[in-house]
Design an enzyme around this catalytic site. Structure first.
Site, mmCIF file in Angstrom:
data_model
loop_
_atom_site.group_PDB
_atom_site.id
_atom_site.type_symbol
_atom_site.label_atom_id
_atom_site.label_comp_id
_atom_site.label_asym_id
_atom_site.label_seq_id
_atom_site.Cartn_x
_atom_site.Cartn_y
_atom_site.Cartn_z
ATOM 1 N N CYS A 1 -0.772 2.447 6.609
ATOM 2 C CA CYS A 1 -0.525 1.077 7.038
ATOM 3 C C CYS A 1 -0.210 0.258 5.789
ATOM 4 C CB CYS A 1 -1.726 0.499 7.779
ATOM 5 S SG CYS A 1 -3.249 0.388 6.810
ATOM 6 N N CYS B 1 0.799 -1.228 0.000
ATOM 7 C CA CYS B 1 0.000 0.000 0.000
ATOM 8 C C CYS B 1 0.829 1.274 0.000
ATOM 9 C CB CYS B 1 -0.921 0.016 1.215
ATOM 10 S SG CYS B 1 -2.000 -1.414 1.333
#
Length: 437
Positions: free
Chosen positions: A421, A98
């Site tokens: 995250c 991510c």
């Protein structure tokens, strides 16, 4: 948890000149109109056209991408060549799930801070709607037998072994969003955090509603000026993010069923990030390049941190990554003017906010004598986030840094913190600065 204790950009200033991004287009069934390289080229072409130097003046092109597809291996090089950078401008693709877009910025900043480069185009791109649908292992093994069969008799025998189960596809997107070590999907890790920090379904839905409301306000007030239009091969024009649900209400969100822990979970499609296609890119420069080309400066990259943590609680990655920067720079929450914490899940962001101001957590996990000051709601994700405008995994890290700098410019503010995250149990954070007028 592994922390570094020095500022990676301390050797020299790293300037952000400007940036652009595409509209973020939500997955609507079939593959979207743009591949990952199309998205990146669409964003970067306009950015380079606005620069006083030619594309071949770049030293390097660095892009983050999680799944570029078989026709776009080392997609950064494909992007560079399509942009007209020329054969001599080298390029590399980076992948940190991510945070791939932020990783691209970090790699570029490191090269500039060390004196290895002066001008770099860096960013992230992802066409999640084009993530492949693959054959399962049984089908691959069957095809191998078929290819080794040369006579009609052999092929008839192999054909008789073909079963319906062989035709069951493997959805790469779903597999990629599941941690193979702990066997949990990203949504299940968010359910774990909701349990750990006693986060209610109502709190998640309220946060999701706020994300949509803030994006709606940002669109109405023209606060997303970094978006450049896209035009597909049919002549359709895409001007803005299409994930906004302006009619969202708490009642509608409450009616959505849990997705990851049925029937008792709290994480729904409504309080999770949308699956989208999109790209974002920035031009990073040294002081020498700023002077040589008389470049405007949007801001500076001041510090960056990567952190590892338990994969089952990967959503707390921002806390683990932001804390070392705050400690190094001797800052507390009140010193940061604006924050961008990527909205993978409402529960994940809310868990980070609670952990950030929890004395026990900060002592045991962050080795601090006391918790940080609270992060004020009015300073966090002020124009919406992944829940309302989507999370193209390779691009989000670049998008939030770019938009954070645009917010600082708009509000005449100085310091901003961007963080994500990262699936697999990691976190990334970047401190940016702008000189107020």
């Amino acid at each position: 948890m592994n922390m570094t204790h020095s500022n990676p950009y301390a050797a020299a200033d790293v300037y952000v000149i400007d940036g652009c991004r595409t509209p973020q287009l939500k997955l609507a069934g079939p593959p979207g109109p743009f591949r990952a390289s199309d998205l990146a080229v669409g964003a970067a072409r306009q950015l380079l056209l606005d620069m006083p130097f030619p594309a071949h003046a770049l030293d390097e092109v660095i892009f983050g991408c999680v799944s570029s597809g078989p026709d776009e291996a080392n997609i950064a090089r494909v992007i560079a060549l399509r942009l007209g950078c020329g054969d001599k401008v080298h390029a590399m693709t980076v992948q940190r799930n991510c945070a791939s877009g932020m990783q691209a910025l970090d790699c570029a900043a490191g090269r500039i801070a060390s004196g290895q480069a002066d001008l770099i185009l860096a960013g992230g791109t992802e066409a999640m709607s084009h993530h492949p649908v693959m054959l399962n292992e049984a089908m691959v093994a069957w095809l191998a037998q078929w290819n080794r069969s040369h006579s009609l008799k052999q092929r008839i025998r192999v054909l008789g072994r073909l079963k319906p189960a062989h035709l069951r596809p493997v959805i790469a997107l779903l597999r990629g969003l599941t941690d193979p070590v702990v066997g949990l999907s990203m949504g299940q890790t968010a359910e774990q955090l909701a349990e750990d920090f006693s986060i209610s379904r109502e709190a998640m839905d309220r946060y999701a509603l706020r994300s949509h409301q803030r994006l709606a306000s940002a669109i109405e007030e023209n606060h997303l000026g970094e978006i450049v239009p896209l035009i597909d091969h049919k002549g359709n024009v895409y001007l803005q993010d299409d994930g906004l649900r302006s009619d969202t209400t708490m009642e509608k969100l409450a009616h959505l069923k849990p997705v990851f822990d049925r029937p008792f979970g709290k994480i729904s499609a409504g309080n999770s990030a949308q699956v989208t296609d999109g790209a974002a890119c920035l031009i990073l420069a040294s002081a020498r390049a700023v002077e040589k080309h008389d470049l405007p400066v949007l801001g500076q990259l001041r510090d960056c941190q990567w952190a590892g943590l338990e994969p089952a609680r990967m959503g707390l990655g921002p806390v683990h990554a932001m804390a070392p920067i705050m400690n190094r720079q001797q800052l507390d929450s009140a010193d940061i003017d604006y924050w961008e914490i990527n909205e993978a899940f409402a529960a994940q962001v809310l868990a980070c906010l609670r952990a950030w101001q929890d004395d026990d957590f900060c002592h045991s996990a962050l080795q601090r004598s006391q918790a940080f000051q609270p992060i004020l709601e009015k300073r966090l994700n002020v124009d919406g986030g992944g829940i309302s405008l989507g999370h193209p995994v390779g691009a989000s890290g670049a998008r939030i840094v770019l938009h954070l700098l645009k917010i600082l410019e708009r509000e005449n503010a100085r310091l901003g913190m961007a963080s994500l995250c990262i699936g697999g149990g990691q976190g990334g954070a970047m401190l940016v600065e702008r000189k107020p007028s």
